[in-house]
Design an enzyme around this catalytic site. Structure first.
Site, PDB file in Angstrom:
ATOM      1  NE  ARG A 164     -18.939  28.516  95.672  1.00  0.00           N
ATOM      2  CZ  ARG A 164     -17.621  28.485  95.569  1.00  0.00           C
ATOM      3  NH1 ARG A 164     -17.052  27.838  94.582  1.00  0.00           N
ATOM      4  NH2 ARG A 164     -16.872  29.123  96.459  1.00  0.00           N
ATOM      5  N   GLY A 165     -23.763  25.438  95.975  1.00  0.00           N
ATOM      6  CA  GLY A 165     -23.752  24.680  97.211  1.00  0.00           C
ATOM      7  C   GLY A 165     -24.972  24.845  98.102  1.00  0.00           C
ATOM      8  CB  ILE A 166     -25.228  25.170 101.788  1.00  0.00           C
ATOM      9  CG1 ILE A 166     -24.484  23.864 102.107  1.00  0.00           C
ATOM     10  CG2 ILE A 166     -26.331  25.393 102.814  1.00  0.00           C
ATOM     11  CD1 ILE A 166     -23.748  23.879 103.430  1.00  0.00           C
TER      12      ILE A 166
ATOM     13  CG  ASP B 292     -18.013  41.353  99.059  1.00  0.00           C
ATOM     14  OD1 ASP B 292     -17.985  40.742 100.147  1.00  0.00           O
ATOM     15  OD2 ASP B 292     -16.984  41.634  98.427  1.00  0.00           O
ATOM     16  CB  VAL B 293     -21.140  39.170 103.582  1.00  0.00           C
ATOM     17  CG1 VAL B 293     -22.330  38.445 102.983  1.00  0.00           C
ATOM     18  CG2 VAL B 293     -19.888  38.290 103.557  1.00  0.00           C
TER      19      VAL B 293
ATOM     20  CG  ASN C 204     -25.025  29.613 102.490  1.00  0.00           C
ATOM     21  OD1 ASN C 204     -24.800  28.526 103.027  1.00  0.00           O
ATOM     22  ND2 ASN C 204     -24.585  29.909 101.271  1.00  0.00           N
TER      23      ASN C 204
ATOM     24  CE1 TYR D  87     -15.906  27.153 107.506  1.00  0.00           C
ATOM     25  CE2 TYR D  87     -15.545  25.171 108.816  1.00  0.00           C
ATOM     26  CZ  TYR D  87     -16.376  25.977 108.052  1.00  0.00           C
ATOM     27  OH  TYR D  87     -17.676  25.596 107.834  1.00  0.00           O
TER      28      TYR D  87
ATOM     29  CG  ASP E  37     -20.840  16.174  97.478  1.00  0.00           C
ATOM     30  OD1 ASP E  37     -19.679  16.588  97.265  1.00  0.00           O
ATOM     31  OD2 ASP E  37     -21.454  15.425  96.699  1.00  0.00           O
TER      32      ASP E  37
END
Length: 231
Positions: A15-17, A53-54, A76, A141, A175
């Site tokens: 998803r996303g970036i 899974d990182v 990412n 974060y 977004d």
């Protein structure tokens, strides 16, 4: 560097970036391995879904075995939790470090020999303007992104000898699901991916995607009191 005909791995690509990175690399002619903890969520027929899974050494090792040739690694995968220094869950903060910082380190370390065998290639680390600016409502974060930025600089030095280019990508608010609760102007994941790949092709070491990240970076040489007085 050349992208067409090369193999690329994007973590957090469901998803996303991450998904935008995968699509941008496909558009440039790469064979893209789209990695996620739940690869069944990846439905794009033009990418190769792969479980990774990182924070799990076993899935990282399996991915290295599966992808025999790799020229571009996009770190990412990331996570974020809300919480100030005074009230945040330390378990959440540790999770942010495990994914954002140690995850980037573990995946890069595991794939570095593969990149070397394939001519060096490139590592792209998805960072943030929070690499340079503490966020009171998301202290863990921001700290994890600051650590990831420092790690990226160390990677640039360590991987230079094998011909691997390291690119750090910084941006403010995007977004995505991660920033769904943030009431700030946002850019699209596609804008981030396009700017990053453009930077890779032109040999840049850092890409500051939006005006917010450029303003924060330009303020760094100034007095710390002045930087935080305006936030």
């Amino acid at each position: 560097m050349q992208i067409h005909g090369k193999a690329a791995l994007v973590t957090g690509a469901n998803r996303g970036i991450g998904r935008a990175f995968a699509r941008e690399l496909v558009a440039h002619g790469a064979t893209v391995y789209a990695a996620a903890r739940r690869p069944e969520l990846i439905t794009d027929p033009e990418v190769v879904p792969i479980q990774l899974d990182v924070t799990d050494p076993a899935t990282i090792a399996t991915a290295v075995e599966t992808i025999g040739e790799l020229s571009i690694l996009v770190n990412n995968a990331g996570t974020a939790f809300a919480g100030s220094v005074l009230t945040a869950s330390l378990d959440d903060a540790r999770r942010e470090m495990e994914v954002n910082y140690f995850g980037t380190w573990a995946v890069t370390q595991a794939f570095a020999p593969t990149l070397a065998r394939n001519g060096g290639g490139a590592v792209i680390n998805m960072l943030s303007a929070a690499s340079w600016l503490a966020l009171e409502p998301a202290a863990g974060y921001a700290a994890s992104k600051a650590a990831q930025w420092s790690l990226s600089n160390a990677m640039r030095l360590a991987l230079r000898g094998q011909g691997t280019h390291v690119l750090g990508v910084h941006v403010g608010y995007v977004d995505t699901d991660l920033s769904a609760g943030v009431d700030q102007p946002k850019i699209s994941p596609e804008e981030v991916a396009r700017a990053a790949i453009k930077g890779l092709l032109s040999g840049e070491e850092e890409v500051l995607v939006d005006e917010f990240s450029r303003q924060i970076k330009s303020a760094l040489p100034n007095d710390i009191a002045a930087l935080y007085a305006a936030r």
